[in-house]
Scaffold this active site. Sequence first.
Site, PDB file in Angstrom:
ATOM      1  N   GLY A 199       0.843  -1.193   0.000  1.00  0.00           N
ATOM      2  CA  GLY A 199       0.000   0.000   0.000  1.00  0.00           C
ATOM      3  C   GLY A 199       0.872   1.234   0.000  1.00  0.00           C
ATOM      4  O   GLY A 199       1.958   1.236  -0.573  1.00  0.00           O
ATOM      5  N   CYS A 200       0.422   2.275   0.655  1.00  0.00           N
ATOM      6  CA  CYS A 200       1.157   3.531   0.701  1.00  0.00           C
ATOM      7  C   CYS A 200       2.539   3.321   1.320  1.00  0.00           C
ATOM      8  O   CYS A 200       2.665   2.737   2.394  1.00  0.00           O
ATOM      9  CB  CYS A 200       0.383   4.559   1.526  1.00  0.00           C
ATOM     10  SG  CYS A 200       1.282   6.102   1.771  1.00  0.00           S
TER      11      CYS A 200
END
Length: 184
Positions: free
Chosen positions: A17-18
């Site tokens: 993800g981020c």
Amino acid sequence: MNTDTAPATEIATLAGGCFWCTEAVYLDVDGVVAVESGYSNGHAVKPSYEQVCRGDTGHAEVVRVSFDPARISFRELLEIFFVVHDPTTLNRQGNDVGTQYRSGIYTHSDEQTRVAREVIAELEASGGVRGKVVTEVEPERNYWRAEAYHQNYFAQHPEQGYCAFVVAPKVEKFRKTFKDRVRR
């Protein structure tokens, strides 16, 4: 004559993800020497954050984790990885949606590929996750370091909304789940 040598390090490249979240967790892991946010496994050369966010490059947001294998194994890094992100959501982590937020392990050796596939099989067999693990396992390719302002982002901006409400809980989950792996 100086016989002191720096410890041998290895690299793990992980997409969870981020990259601000993943970077913040691994900077806190004992045995990790350095963490760099970047982009990997896309087709564009020297992609920018804006290009990656638009989905123009095929890259995932990743962290390159340099670690001392005498202090922490690749397997242990992956055990942390699978606790601090959801490997069952395709191209998504929470509200972050797009191929750049996919789950991936981008390997640097045949041994890393073997261990990654083994850990995923064990995770699915144990019922430790709800659903099928969609984490891709591929050799790292076309890596590009993210812009300077993304490096060490959480430490520099802990009060920023995303950091306070998304990154901080992931760091806290790591610290509670892996008390013996927290950097002292």
